[in-house]
Structure formats: structure tokens, C-alpha cells
Design a protein around this motif. Structure first.
Motif, short mmCIF file in Angstrom:
data_model
loop_
_atom_site.label_atom_id
_atom_site.label_comp_id
_atom_site.label_asym_id
_atom_site.label_seq_id
_atom_site.Cartn_x
_atom_site.Cartn_y
_atom_site.Cartn_z
N ARG A 811 -7.23 -13.15 5.19
CA ARG A 811 -6.87 -11.75 5.46
C ARG A 811 -7.05 -11.39 6.92
NH1 ARG A 811 -8.94 -8.86 -0.20
NH2 ARG A 811 -7.77 -10.33 -1.48
N ASP A 922 -3.43 -2.07 -3.31
CA ASP A 922 -2.77 -3.26 -2.77
C ASP A 922 -1.43 -3.49 -3.47
OD1 ASP A 922 -4.22 -4.14 -0.71
OD2 ASP A 922 -5.46 -5.56 -1.86
N LYS A 967 -2.07 -2.08 7.03
CA LYS A 967 -1.16 -2.61 6.02
C LYS A 967 0.06 -1.68 5.85
CE LYS A 967 -4.72 -3.65 3.18
NZ LYS A 967 -5.45 -3.92 1.95
#
Ligand SMILES: Nc1ncnc2c1ncn2[C@@H]1O[C@H](COP(=O)(O)OP(=O)(O)OP(=O)(O)O)[C@@H](O)[C@H]1O
Ligand SMILES: [Mg+2]
Length: 975
Positions: A811, A922, A967
């Protein structure tokens, strides 16, 4: 100044003033009786010198030294008894312990240790300012570790409370150094102050286990509630730490622990506990230990290692003395310049080891081989003066020169131990009192033994090597007989046998092969039981082993087999209490093999214990065998509690094999029969529920388990329950609470030194941090968990935290960093077939998938993620289904595959079924990347806000927001 100094006698003068040549003259000079003077000399360090060359017993003293001593004595208040209470107690030190007085008149001044003393001084200054300090003095035998520590202690003893604990090779009492230390505090602190010190100490009564006289000094309340052995031991450790901390508020404390390499495991643990919990106290911990490796136990290594890591103590590696120092020592001994040839000889031969030097000088003096105090010329060789090669041989020679009676008595004494009592020796031999006393005088004068200052008749050998030389100078057969005679004499002499049980157990134990094995069994069992009451489980295990060995010499019959059973169970429990599971298992198995088939209840209990032990040993087939048999028996004898425990262990085997749902069904049956989570075994249930994604029920049982564990006061139970509750909370998105629970678990684990469980808690605590996108924090935690797990060679947290690290590297877009760790972890997972292999394999596949993604290896990522999805579906681990789908969707999108949308949608579906908002977020983000709708964006925003609301810590919250921003910044924009 002395009251009326004696008249000038026109004797030889030197820098130390008038010289007085006899006891009578000294007594006259100080205006006291001769007996008083001799007592002062013996017990309080009155400076009296002995002529080395003349006949035994001739002495002299210098008037100026006597004056200085007298002055110092007055300033000190001259009172070795308890300090009296008064108003301002801020600098009320306790009187110095006997050991300091005993060594007050060494033959030779401390030589060549100025630098070391300075180091000790500066640490001491920091201690006085209220900062705990630790110094470790190491070196070869005889290099002067003890001497340095004692000299330093003496130099500060006017302004400090000095406490000394010595560890012995054959310590008979558990926590021996600590018993001495705590006893001294308890004995010499004025009652009023002692009461105050212990007022806030919750479990002061536990201290009375170690120092029974506590109860006769002050009133001690009842212990707070019941507790399991581990829990009580924890309380004892806390109480000891608190007492020391309280005492340090009256005067700074110097705590000397001599010869730590010989400490028993309990003493080492207590030391670690005290160091950890008195960091803010004015306590200076001064440790000495040998650096020759054979003396080191693995527990000792661990302690040294953890001290180094956690506290970075000052280290003093004592080196041998320089030639110059050797010359100084010789000159002090012979009272004039040393001829070069003598210095060279001694320096070369002893290589500057002080013990060797002292022994050599004594040898030369005693043999008269060298006219030390006369001139001679020419070089010297060893052969000239008949010197043996090594220190041991040298000591041997010195002993040979003693009068045969003295040697005989000393040999007996050596069989008794490093310390011995004259009265026991007297009872063993048929010699007149005078003969025995003369012999002891000879030994005293030769510096082979010293007499305890406060207890005439209590002797000890001046050095362990001397005792060893005597002990090994006789045949084993003779030793065994001597042990037996000593044991019998002790038994006859003691009015209260109770206090001598460990000694009796030791000597009868050594003699069991020869005679009275039954007594050895009896005393050793009692010594073991006593050790359990003082919570010294390792020491207890030792005594039970002594008893079991002695059983080999007892006639075998039913009683003997019952006794063996009892001993194995007891020893097994001792091992279990301190996490030595393999040893515990073999004892429980040995016990089981001794049981009569009719004794079903005992057998069932033992089998449950065995199942529990097998769980910690990660031995799934063994869990099944033991728990299965236990259930059959428990049903037969209607013990629901045993049945439920066995069922829970069975279920744990089921989880390990990967049938989570079946395990949950079994767990429910166990809970129904037991009526809730009532035992350690049942406290695993929340964890299984968490895995299955049943967060609410997991939390419900998690809280219940913690409550039961708190009431049980069993630290491992509490630690175990807390970590499962933490995970359950994290799985439901209650991150704040989860982190708090983990904080409690970790602090608690650290304090009670339960390292395997602490490693496990630390590894589990990575989960909430990872969910919150706090990669840095998660990484630090995972490293810490691995470090702890490494230290105790406990595989599960090692592997688990390793997988977390792989995911973190992925990540962080740093897949290169994962290479070696990936190989290592994959191998560990491979090896662990049979223990949660399914779960580790699945998580490892997820790590591989994310790493492949970070390397832009899309096909590989798809492949690994597919593995994760398949496994999680067949094993009912929904979180990983969602994570796998997220990863596969991302990879498929880069490959331009249409399946990307399908996977992302499936991920969102899976995410919505979970209680964990972090996973859902997510999933939503990945779908937004591919095919976003307004409704989806809105759901993502709401989910993110929900998470933000549960995080009160500012830094954590902003780390989370940054990670979401990286993100998908859209999610953070206000609608
Ligand atoms: N610096 C010194 N100056 C003078 N004498 C010393 C010095 N150091 C040690 N000695 C003497 O040497 C002998 C051995 O010292 P000590 O017992 O302190 O050794 P040690 O390192 O503690 O040994 P062990 O490892 O066996 O405990 C004692 O008689 C001590 O008084
Ligand atoms: Mg020593």
C-alpha cells in the motif's frame, strides 16, 4: 574524638599517626573495654591491621585512623538499628546491610578502579535527582565485580538506603536475593513509616509470603479477592515494586544484585518488573554478573537482552588490573617497595586478576617460599617458589596447608553450601568446642571464610571458587554421605522444621541415592508447595523434580504411584503457569499414564488441561485426542464445565482446520452448557465470531469474557480476552474503542511480562491502524510484534505481523521492500500446515495480490486475488472476499477487462454485508474509480464520515483523511 586519648608512647610514627601494638593498647587509647574494641573491629569496621608475617593473631592500629573512624561513627549516628521516625523523613535512609560491614576490612585497598567508581558516581547523581538508573558490571570470576559494587555502596551508604541481594548457585529459597532485600526493608523501617509505605499497596499481604515477619511488624489487611497463581504473582510483583518506590521517597536507594547469572527465573522476572515499574523513582539498580558463558541460563540471556533493548543500562566491563596496579597491591601487602622481579612474576602469572593476586600473596606468605619482606636479588620463576599454574590449583594448595582438622571441617561446610552455620558443623563432629573454634579461627585468618557481622556463628566462604575447590576435593560417595549427615543433623537440631524445609529437601535430595529417599521426597514436595505459595513456580518445578528423582530410590507400590501422579501434576501446573508448555505437557502426560482407570474425574480434568496445553503448542491432532476423550468422560461423570471447556478446545481445532461455521456451532453448544464465558478456553469464541464477520455477537461475548477475566485476576486470561475484544470492536468499525482496548492489553502485558500473549496482542492491534490507513503506525506496530514474537519464538504473531507488513509495503507502493520478508513468511506459512494454515494462506495470497498490483503485474494480481476470493468464500471469511474483489477489480481494470465492473460491484455488495465501514469504503472507492454514480459517491461520503466520527484522536483522524484523499479526493469534497 575518643573521650580520653591514651598517652603518647613514643612509638614509631608515620603519616597515620601513633602506632598501637595490641588490643589492650587500642582499648586504652579509645577508653573502652577490649571486648568492645574487638566487637567494633569485627562488626563496624574499626581499622585494625594484622601482621602478615608474624604469628597468627598479632595486630596493630594507627591512632589517626582510629580517630577518623570514631569521628565518622559519631556523624553516622552510630546506630545499626532501625532509624527512628520523626517529622521530615525526606532523607531517612535505612541502616546499611550486614554485607557492607562484613567486608569493611579487606586486606588490600580497592586498587585501579577510579574510572569505574566515577561512572558509578555520576549515575548515582542522576538517581538522586529522581531518575532510575541501571548499571551492569560484568567480568570474569575474581576480577572484582562484587568488590567494586560493595566499595561503591559503602561510599554512599551514609546518604542512601543500600540494599543488597546476592544470588547463589544453589539457591534453596525462591526469590532469594529479593527475600534478603525486602526483609531488610521490612525489618529496619520504623513501623510507622512501613505502615505509610504500604498504605496504598493493594496486595501488601502477598509480601508476607516472602517475608512472613511483615505481619508481626504491622497489621496487614486481607488480600483483595481470589486470584489464579499467575494473577497473585503479578500482585506480589506490584507490591514489591510499590514498596521499593515508597522507600525511595525517604532516601534514594542503591539496589545491588550480585551474581545475577545465578538468579532463579522468578527473581529475574521480579527484577524486570521492578525495573519497569519504578522508572520514575530514585532507585539505582547495580547488577553484577560473570561474563563466562556456561553460567548463563536462557532466562538470564533473555533478561540481559531485554534490559539492553528497553533500558540501555550503563555497562562496565571490568578488565584485569594493570602491572602498575599489581605493584600497588603487592606493596600494600608487604608494606614496602616491591622488587621488580616480584611484580613481574605476579603480574605475568595472574594476568592481573585480583582474586588470583590476593590468593597468590597469601600463598607466598603462608608457605614462606619467598622472604616477602626481605631483600632478594635475581629473577624469579614459578618453580623457585613452587607456584601452581591456575587459580584453582593455587586455592587447592592453600587449602592443603591448613591443619587437617580445619580442612575436614571446611569440607563439611562446603557440602552445606556457600553459607553455613557453626552449630550444624559442631553437631556433626565429635570434637570439643575449642577445637572447632580454633579451626574456624584458622580459616578466618587465612581469609577462607568470613563471619556474618550480626550473626556470630554464621559463616560464608569468601569466594565461590574456594567452596568449589573443597566440594570437589572429595569423592561423590563421600559427598552423598555428608549430605545425609548434614540433613539428619539439621532435622534433629531445628526446633521449627518449617523454616528449614528447603535446606532439608536439598540435602536429603542429594543423599537420596544413599539413604532416606522417602524423606527427600517428602521435604522436596513440601519445598515445592511452599514455593507455589510464594508464587515461585520455576522454583517449585525444581523441587518437584528433586522429589521425582528421589522417588527412583523408593520402593514402588500404589502409594508411590499416587505420589508420582501428584508430583507430575504439580510440576506441570508450575510450568504451565509460566508458559513453558512443552514441559507442562510431558508432565501432564506422565501423570495421566499413572492414573487408575477408575479415577475418571481426575482423568477428565487432566485431559482438559492437556487439550489447553496442546492448543498453545499448536498441536491440532493432540487437541482433538485430549478434548475428545475428556468429553466422553465429562459426560459420563456429568461435569458440564469440563465438557464445555473440552468442547471449546475441540472448536479451536475446528477453526484451525478452517471450518469456521462448524466451530461456531460447537462454541454455541459450549456456551449453553457452561452458561456463558466462564473460563479461559471459552474466551476464544469472540475471535472465531470476528473471523466469520459476526461482529455484534463477537463484541457481546468479548465484553463478557473481559469481565470474567477481570474477576479471575488471571493476567493471561485478561490479556487473551482483551485482544479478542479489540479485534471484534475493530471489525465493527469502533476503531477508537478498539485502540483503547489494545492499549490496555499492551500496557498490561508489558507489566506482567507475558511475552507470548503480548506479542499476539501487539500483532492484532495492527488491524485498526491498517483499517484507518495509518500505514506508518501500523508498520511500527507490526515490527514491534515481530520483535516480541522473535524473542519468545512464538510463531503465530510472527507470521501474522509479517503478512501485515507485506500488505503495508504494497500500500506504500514499495513492493521492493517486501522481497525477503515474502520468502521468509511464505516458508513459515508452508511449515505451519495444520495450524490455521487456511487463514494464513488466504492472507498471504491477499498480500501477494496487492504486491503484484504495486508492481503493475496485473495478471499475477488477478491470479492471487482469485485465490483469495475462492478461499474466503469456502471458509466464510467475508472480509477477505471483499478485499480480494477490490484488488481483482483494480487489476482487471488495468487489463481493460470487463470483469472489472462486475468485481467492483460484487465487492460493494460484500462490503455492505460487513460491519466494517473501512472495508466498505475501499469497495465503494474502487467502484467509483470504474463507474461512479452520485448515489455511490454519497454513500462513500457517508461511510467516510461515519469512520471520522468514531476517531477522536486528532492525528489518527487526519491520517485517515489523508489516506482517503490520496485514493479518492472526491469523497472528501463537501457535497
Ligand atoms: N580492585 C581491587 N583492588 C584490590 N582487591 C581487589 C580488587 N578487586 C577485587 N579484589 C579482591 O579480589 C577478590 C575477588 O574479588 P571479587 O570477589 O569482587 O570478584 P568477583 O568478580 O565478584 O568474582 P565472582 O565472579 O566469582 O563473583 C576479593 O578478595 C577482592 O577483595
Ligand atoms: Mg562476586
Amino acid at each position: 574524638m575518643p573521650a580520653q586519648p591514651g598517652a603518647e608512647k613514643g612509638q614509631e610514627r608515620d603519616s597515620r599517626g601513633n602506632r598501637l601494638e595490641s588490643w589492650k593498647e587500642i582499648a586504652g587509647y579509645l577508653n573502652r573495654h577490649v571486648t568492645t574494641i574487638r566487637r567494633w573491629e569485627k562488626h563496624e569496621g574499626l581499622p585494625v591491621h594484622r601482621h602478615r608475617h608474624a604469628k597468627l593473631g598479632s595486630i596493630y592500629a594507627y591512632a589517626r585512623e582510629l580517630d577518623a573512624w570514631f569521628e565518622g561513627r559519631r556523624e553516622e549516628g552510630n546506630d545499626p538499628r532501625p532509624a527512628t521516625t520523626g517529622g521530615g523523613e525526606t532523607s531517612e535512609r535505612l541502616p546499611p546491610p550486614p554485607l557492607l560491614a562484613a567486608g569493611a576490612h579487606e586486606a588490600i585497598h580497592l586498587t585501579g578502579r577510579e574510572e569505574e567508581i566515577n561512572v558509578l558516581r555520576s549515575s548515582w547523581e542522576r538517581t538522586v535527582r529522581g531518575q532510575q538508573q541501571i548499571t551492569v558490571v560484568t567480568g570474569e570470576p575474581g576480577v572484582g565485580k562484587t568488590r567494586l559494587a560493595v566499595e561503591f555502596a559503602r561510599s554512599i551508604s551514609r546518604h542512601a538506603t543500600v540494599l543488597v541481594g546476592r544470588c547463589d548457585r544453589e539457591a534453596l529459597v525462591a526469590y532469594a536475593p529479593w527475600v534478603a532485600i525486602l526483609q531488610w526493608i521490612i525489618r529496619t523501617t520504623p513501623a510507622e513509616a512501613l505502615r505509610r509505605h504500604l498504605a496504598g499497596v493493594e496486595a501488601a499481604s502477598e509480601l508476607a509470603q516472602l517475608v512472613p515477619e511483615l505481619t508481626s511488624r504491622i497489621h496487614i489487611g486481607d488480600p483483595p479477592g481470589s486470584a489464579t497463581p499467575d494473577g497473585r504473582r503479578y500482585r506480589l510483583f506490584e507490591a514489591a515494586s510499590q514498596l521499593l518506590a515508597a522507600a525511595s521517597r525517604n532516601a534514594p536507594i542503591l539496589l545491588v544484585i550480585d551474581d545475577l547469572h545465578w538468579a532463579d527465573r522468578g527473581s529475574l522476572l521480579l527484577l524486570r518488573h521492578i525495573i519497569r515499574s519504578t522508572r520514575e523513582a530514585a532507585i539505582y539498580v547495580l547488577i553484577t554478573h560473570r561474563n563466562d558463558v556456561p553460567e548463563w541460563s536462557s532466562e538470564f540471556r533473555d533478561l540481559v537482552e531485554s534490559l539492553r533493548r528497553e533500558h540501555t543500562p550503563t555497562r562496565i566491563a571490568l578488565h584485569r588490573l594493570s602491572d602498575d596496579d599489581v605493584r600497588h597491591m603487592i606493596e600494600e601487602w608487604i608494606g614496602r617497595d616491591s622488587p621488580l622481579s616480584l611484580t613481574e612474576l605476579v603480574a605475568r602469572h595472574t594476568e592481573g586478576n585480583p582474586l588470583f593476586i590476593v590468593e597468590m600473596l597469601k600463598h607466598l606468605d603462608e608457605t614462606g617460599a619467598l622472604p616477602l619482606r626481605q631483600e632478594w636479588h635475581g629473577p624469579l620463576t614459578l618453580a623457585d617458589i613452587g607456584l601452581p599454574e591456575g587459580i584453582r590449583q593455587l586455592i587447592g594448595r592453600r587449602l592443603e596447608r591448613l591443619d587437617p582438622t580445619t580442612r575436614r571441617l571446611l569440607t563439611m561446610a562446603a557440602v552445606m553450601g556457600r553459607e553455613f552455620k557453626l552449630s550444624v558443623i559442631e553437631a556433626l563432629v565429635d570434637l570439643g568446642e575449642d577445637v572447632v573454634l580454633d579451626a574456624m579461627d584458622e580459616a578466618l585468618t587465612a581469609g577462607i571464610v568470613t563471619e556474618e557481622a550480626d550473626a556470630p556463628g554464621n559463616f560464608s566462604f569468601t569466594h565461590a571458587l574456594i567452596r568449589e575447590a573443597l566440594y570437589t576435593s572429595i569423592t561423590a560417595a563421600r559427598r552423598v554421605r555428608l549430605h545425609h549427615r548434614i540433613a539428619s543433623a539439621l532435622e534433629q537440631q531445628s526446633s521449627s522444621l518449617e523454616s528449614r524445609i528447603p535446606e532439608l529437601a536439598y540435602h536429603f535430595g542429594q543423599a537420596a541415592v544413599y539413604r532416606s529417599a522417602d524423606k527427600a521426597v517428602d521435604y522436596a514436595t513440601r519445598a515445592g508447595d511452599r514455593a507455589v505459595t510464594t508464587l515461585a513456580f520455576e522454583n517449585a518445578a525444581h523441587w518437584y523434580a528433586v522429589a521425582l528423582r528421589a522417588m527412583n530410590f523408593v520402593a514402588s507400590n500404589t502409594d508411590a504411584s499416587a505420589k508420582r501422579f501428584e508430583l507430575h501434576v504439580k510440576r506441570g501446573r508450575g510450568f504451565f503457569a509460566v508458559g513453558q508448555w512443552a514441559s507442562a505437557k510431558s508432565d501432564f502426560e506422565a501423570a495421566a499414564s499413572l492414573l487408575d482407570p477408575a479415577e475418571q474425574e481426575k482423568r477428565a480434568e487432566l485431559l482438559v488441561r492437556l487439550a489447553e496445553t496442546a492448543f498453545w503448542l499448536m498441536d491440532v491432532p493432540a487437541i482433538r485426542t485430549f478434548a475428545g476423550e475428556a468429553q466422553v468422560l465429562a459426560d459420563r461423570i456429568r461435569r458440564d464445565d469440563l465438557w464445555a471447556d473440552a468442547q471449546a478446545w475441540m472448536a479451536s481445532a475446528m477453526v484451525s482446520d478452517g471450518d469456521v461455521l462448524a466451530a461456531i456451532r460447537m462454541d454455541h453448544e459450549a456456551l449453553a452448557r457452561a452458561g456463558g464465558i466462564r473460563s479461559f478456553g471459552l474466551a476464544r469464541i469472540p475471535l472465531t465470531l470476528y473471523w466469520a464477520g459476526q461482529a455484534d455477537e463477537a463484541i457481546h461475548h468479548g465484553f463478557q469474557a473481559v469481565e470474567t477475566a477481570r474477576a479471575s485476576e488471571d493476567p493471561s486470561f485478561l490479556l487473551y480476552a482483551l485482544q479478542h475484544l479489540g479485534l471484534s470492536l475493530s471489525g465493527a468499525g469502533r476503531f477508537d474503542e478498539a485502540l483503547r482496548v489494545f492499549d490496555e492489553a499492551r500496557a498490561f502485558g508489558r507489566r506482567c511480562g507475558a511475552l507470548p500473549l503480548l506479542a499476539r496482542a501487539t500483532s492484532m492491534s495492527v488491524a485498526p491502524l491498517l483499517s484507518l490507513g495509518n500505514l506508518k503506525g501500523a508498520m511500527a506496530r507490526a515490527f514491534e510484534a515481530r520483535e516480541l514474537a522473535h524473542r519468545v519464538a512464538f510463531e503465530p504473531p510472527l507470521v501474522s505481523a509479517g503478512i501485515d507488513l507485506l500488505i503495508i509495503f504494497a500500500r506504500q507502493q514499495d513492493p521492493g521492500r517486501a522481497e525477503t520478508l515474502l520468502d521468509e513468511t511464505a516458508q513459515a506459512v508452508q511449515k505451519a500446515t495444520g495450524w490455521h494454515a487456511w487463514k494464513w494462506n488466504m492472507r498471504l495470497s491477499q498480500a501477494r495480490a496487492e504486491l503484484a498490483l504495486a508492481r503493475n503485474a496485473w495478471d499475477e494480481a488477478v491470479q492471487a486475488a482469485t485465490c483469495v476470493i475462492d478461499q474466503s468464500r469456502s471458509r466464510h471469511r467475508p472480509k477477505y472476499e471483499a478485499l480480494g474483489l477490490v484488488t481483482r477489480a483494480r487489476a482487471a481494470r488495468r487489463l481493460g477487462a470487463r470483469s472489472a465492473v462486475k468485481d467492483a460491484r460484487a465487492a460493494v455488495e460484500a462490503g455492505r454485508r460487513l460491519a466494517d465501514p473501512a472495508v466498505l469504503l475501499d469497495c465503494l472507492i474502487v467502484l467509483l474509480e470504474i463507474q461512479g454514480t452520485d448515489a455511490l459517491l454519497e454513500e462513500a461520503r457517508r461511510t467516510a464520515q461515519r469512520i471520522v466520527r468514531t476517531v477522536s484522536d486528532e492525528t489518527l483522524r487526519s491520517a485517515f483523511l489523508t489516506s482517503v484523499g490520496n485514493k479518492a479526493s472526491r469523497v472528501l469534497a463537501t457535497s
